[in-house]
Design an enzyme around this catalytic site. Structure first.
Site, PDB file in Angstrom:
ATOM      1  N   ASP A 456       0.901  -1.253  -0.026  1.00 16.66           N
ATOM      2  CA  ASP A 456      -0.079   0.119  -0.027  1.00 16.66           C
ATOM      3  C   ASP A 456       0.810   1.334   0.173  1.00 16.66           C
ATOM      4  OD1 ASP A 456      -2.262   1.486   0.135  1.00 16.66           O
ATOM      5  OD2 ASP A 456      -3.287   0.314   1.523  1.00 16.66           O
ATOM      6  N   GLU A 459       2.641   5.374  -3.790  1.00 18.89           N
ATOM      7  CA  GLU A 459       2.823   6.810  -4.651  1.00 18.89           C
ATOM      8  C   GLU A 459       4.154   7.088  -4.337  1.00 18.89           C
ATOM      9  OE1 GLU A 459       0.395   5.944  -2.463  1.00 18.89           O
ATOM     10  OE2 GLU A 459      -1.367   5.518  -3.902  1.00 18.89           O
ATOM     11  N   ASP A 525      -8.604   3.627  -3.124  1.00 16.29           N
ATOM     12  CA  ASP A 525      -9.804   3.838  -2.306  1.00 16.29           C
ATOM     13  C   ASP A 525     -10.790   4.289  -2.882  1.00 16.29           C
ATOM     14  OD1 ASP A 525      -8.000   2.647  -0.379  1.00 16.29           O
ATOM     15  OD2 ASP A 525      -7.319   4.388   0.325  1.00 16.29           O
TER      16      ASP A 525
END
Length: 825
Positions: A456, A459, A525
């Site tokens: 996760d 980025e 999300d």
């Protein structure tokens, strides 16, 4: 009377025709070029222009790299991060024409560079007095003018136009300054701001460019912000600067900084990047779409097979907070005799972020938990964040090694999470990356027994625009972090486990080449709404079109939707919420939405349920939803031989198997922006239902073949739109005539021995299918073809012929099922 806009376009088109027509002429050689020196070595052509250069470098007969630099050193630079291919000038030749054009050509491509004196296209005349005023402010020949009118046209070997560069611009960026800039950062070269302008014929369409969740498939007339943005409209955007044009070429923009792309605006394409030392792009020509993806694969890497269990069903939610809850959910599948391959431990399982552990108060014995799950035939995945809280176990040591992403003053960037989550490890530092992998290997894979890792925050979730990475300034390398992060895990698997254990890495972001790291990417999300369901389809299709074949969505959406007192579904829900109140609250049409999302999930490369709901298992959405969800869960496993074989095909070609219709039907003008249908492999056309209360939907059947309704075997001709019944227990699926679809026997997980229960043949044309079966665990497929069975259907003799590895032991008569068409009602 023509407008100025129309006149300019006509002038551009006339010049394009003139340039391309000259491609068919035999060039007259020149001994010298009065417009600059030309150098050619090893297939590379260097055209010097003032202090800069234009570089043409072949990477194969149908692949060319073009590099433009205001300084020659920049133009001569190697490709940036993500590329692994080496140049190849075999079959290419270079000539200079008598009128000063440089022509580099192969049998597949012709690249033509204009002389430096080529004028801009004629424009509608200005008022002379106005022109004088303009010239006073921006005098002709101003040394600060950075527009380079180098026209570079690229066509096929037969002269078909592909793309033309009209001009390019490089503006100096000023060095960073300020009291907080340390000496090391002051030395960083700020580089240039970059822009390149290309033609865009009115009938050209564009696809790819990563993940954008704005809706709409064709990117023409759109501005794309090609960078990672968690807060983007609709849902997170992911920057992958690779697109495919309907004219038959792929375009890769070789720059990882924030890049803005305007496609088809005023009949031109504009690519602008924040910072770089040169303009660098690749053109890949392809007679068919898959040939373009073969070129992308050559340049950036293979899409490896995932472990076979990854193609089954992955059960997740945010979050199974204890060991007991996760085991109970897994046992629920086995008690109900339902297939399941993977359970997921989501985030917030650590004692502190960065301790790389599981809180013993909630997870008393992870190793024993995994042993129990493995005994049930269930694998496990654990979510990893790259954050390290300031008081966590490894923080001080990592800070001492300078292994965090840093702010300009050299301190770790704590991001908006602050001290509670802490800074991100700098995966671009090779030593930091190796340590991080070893810690995950030792703690979670070897000690705890987890099978795969969910990365996760890839980025990463810090402001890398103003930060500094090991490889350089964050604004220059804004998009590359997920490439390095996923590579750290994949390289670790291959280094430490050899060929014995396939990597599977779930990642929230991507970049050029990340597909070679055993990766699956997901839609981030997203909201749990009907609108998001619609948007997600196009987001996934453009993402897979970006060379990233493995994409999935959070089935049902991730984030909870606020339900106000005045909320009311547009139609009476097709699925009663009775019995699901504990899962959905007052969201009365959510069970219907979940069913429709789940049905679509069956036909995604990876099928994974996730979300913030209290309960998220297939029996959690009421008595009416449960049997429908169970039906489609079993269908996923019935299709496993087909899906797994498609995955092998992607390994061989680089082409995705979740495919927008333009990939397979380029001559059908009706599908350029058809955004809610797609092909799942060569056989199945999938048309998800995205309207609440809908019990039918229109489906366009592409021209050029007939189509069978997957559920009823009704046969329809292509090139028409049909209204298809879609009761709540059905998703419209059609099979292309001339297809072979292998189906498997019921299994509870992908590792169980699954026999080929049926090979369905949908007659109407000759058909071929490569059936692939192997151990599902190792990388033996890289060096062996022992598991391949080639199936051929001969339409004239009405016979199926298998060759290669034996795929079934029963008689063909009991396995091969030739579908008999049924007339439409």
């Amino acid at each position: 009377m023509q407008s100025e806009h129309t006149t300019v376009l006509n002038q551009i088109q006339s010049l394009t025709k003139l340039l391309l027509a000259s491609l068919l002429l035999v060039p007259a050689l020149r001994s010298a070029n009065c417009y600059g020196q030309v150098q050619a070595a090893g297939g590379r052509v260097v055209i010097e222009r003032n202090k800069g250069a234009i570089v043409l470098e072949p990477y194969g007969g149908n692949i060319i790299r073009v590099t433009l630099g205001a300084e020659k050193t920049g133009a001569l630079a190697q490709p940036g991060y993500g590329f692994i291919a080496k140049p190849s000038g075999v079959g290419w030749s270079h000539q200079q024409t008598a009128d000063g054009f440089d022509v580099l050509q192969s049998s597949r491509l012709v690249v033509r560079v204009s002389p430096i004196s080529t004028p801009e296209p004629n424009l509608v005349p200005r008022d002379p007095a106005y022109q004088q005023l303009i010239d006073k402010v921006w005098p002709t020949g101003d040394p600060d003018s950075n527009i380079h009118n180098d026209v570079i046209s690229i066509a096929t070997g037969e002269g078909k136009p592909l793309v033309t560069l009209w001009n390019w611009t490089m503006y100096h960026r000023w060095p960073l300054s300020g009291e907080n800039i340390n000496e090391a950062h002051k030395k960083l070269e700020p580089g240039y701001s970059l822009k390149a302008l290309f033609d865009s014929p009115l009938d050209e369409h564009y696809y790819g460019l990563g993940q954008q969740q704005l809706g709409g498939l064709d990117l023409r007339s759109r501005q794309i912000k090609c960078w990672h943005d968690y807060a983007a409209l609709g849902g997170e955007s992911i920057g992958v600067p690779f697109m495919v044009s309907s004219r038959g070429y792929g375009f890769i923009w070789d720059n990882p900084s924030q890049t803005t792309i305007e496609l088809g605006i005023n009949q031109r394409n504009t690519w602008s990047s924040e910072v770089g030392d040169c303009i660098s792009f690749f053109i890949i020509a392809g007679d068919k779409t898959d040939e373009i993806y073969q070129g992308y694969r050559q340049l950036t890497g293979i899409t490896h097979l995932l472990p076979k269990d990854a193609y089954g069903y992955i059960q997740s939610k945010c979050t199974y907070s204890t060991q007991e809850k996760l085991l109970t959910a897994a046992k629920g599948y086995r008690d109900r005799n339902l297939p399941l391959d993977t359970m997921v431990v989501d985030f917030l399982h650590e004692t502190k972020p960065g301790n790389l552990d599981l809180d013993p108060a909630r997870w008393p014995n992870p190793a024993e938990m995994n042993r129990q799950l493995h005994a049930m035939g269930i694998k496990t995945m654990i979510s990893i964040w790259p954050h390290f809280a300031t008081n966590s176990m490894y923080y001080d040591w990592l800070k001492t090694n300078d292994w965090f992403i840093q702010k300009a003053d050299g301190s770790p960037d704590l991001s908006w999470w602050g001290k509670s989550f802490g800074p991100d490890i700098d995966a671009t530092d090779p030593e930091a990356a190796k340590w991080f992998w070893s810690a995950l290997r030792d703690n979670h894979l070897n000690r705890d027994g987890f099978n795969c890792l969910w990365l996760d925050e890839t980025e990463p979730d810090v402001d890398t625009y103003s930060d500094y990475l090991h490889i350089g300034a964050g604004n220059r390398y804004y998009n590359v972090y997920p490439l390095f992060y996923t590579a750290a895990i994949y390289d670790g698997y291959r280094r430490d486990f050899g060929d014995s254990r396939r990597a599977m890495v779930l990642s929230r972001a991507a970049y050029l080449g990340a597909q070679r790291n055993g990766t699956v990417f997901w839609s981030s999300d997203i909201m749990a709404t009907w609108d998001m369901l619609r948007r997600s389809i196009t987001a996934g299709l453009n993402f897979t079109a970006s060379g990233m074949a493995y994409w999935d969505t959070d089935i049902g959406g991730f984030a909870r939707r606020p339900i106000h007192d005045y909320y009311c579904p547009l139609h009476k829900p097709l699925v009663s919420p009775e019995g699901s109140e504990d899962s959905v609250g007052d969201y009365s049409d959510y069970p219907e939405l979940y069913v429709r999302w789940f049905q679509w999930g069956v036909f995604q490369p990876v099928m994974r349920a996730h979300g913030e709901r209290k309960n998220n298992e297939v029996w959690s959405f009421g008595q009416e939803a449960t049997p429908i969800l169970e039906k489609f869960l079993r269908l996923r496993y019935q299709l496993l031989p087909y899906t797994y074989s498609l995955a092998y095909g992607t390994y061989q070609t680089g082409a995705p198997f979740m495919r927008a219709l333009w990939m397979d039907f380029p001559n059908d003008s009706n599908i350029a922006n058809l955004s809610d249908e797609y092909m799942y492999g060569p056989a199945l056309l999938v048309a998800p239902v995205t309207e609440q209360g809908a019990t039918n939907r229109p489906v366009y059947l592409p021209a050029g073949c007939d189509w069978y309704n997957f559920w009823t075997n009704e046969k329809q001709r292509g090139g028409q739109t049909v209204t298809v019944a879609a009761p709540i227990d059905t998703i419209p699926v059609f099979v292309r005539a001339g297809s072979i679809v292998p189906l498997g026997s019921p299994v509870l997980n992908a590792e169980q021995s699954q026999v080929i229960a049926s090979v369905r043949v949908y007659p109407g044309a000759d058909a071929d299918f490569t059936l692939f079966r192997d151990d599902g665990k190792t990388y033996a497929y890289e060096s062996s073809n022992d598991s391949i069975t080639r199936l051929h259907w001969d339409e004239s003799s009405h016979r199926l012929s298998p060759t290669g590895a034996q795929a079934w032991t029963s008689s063909d008569a009991t396995v091969v099922e030739v579908i008999k068409p049924v007339k439409p009602r």
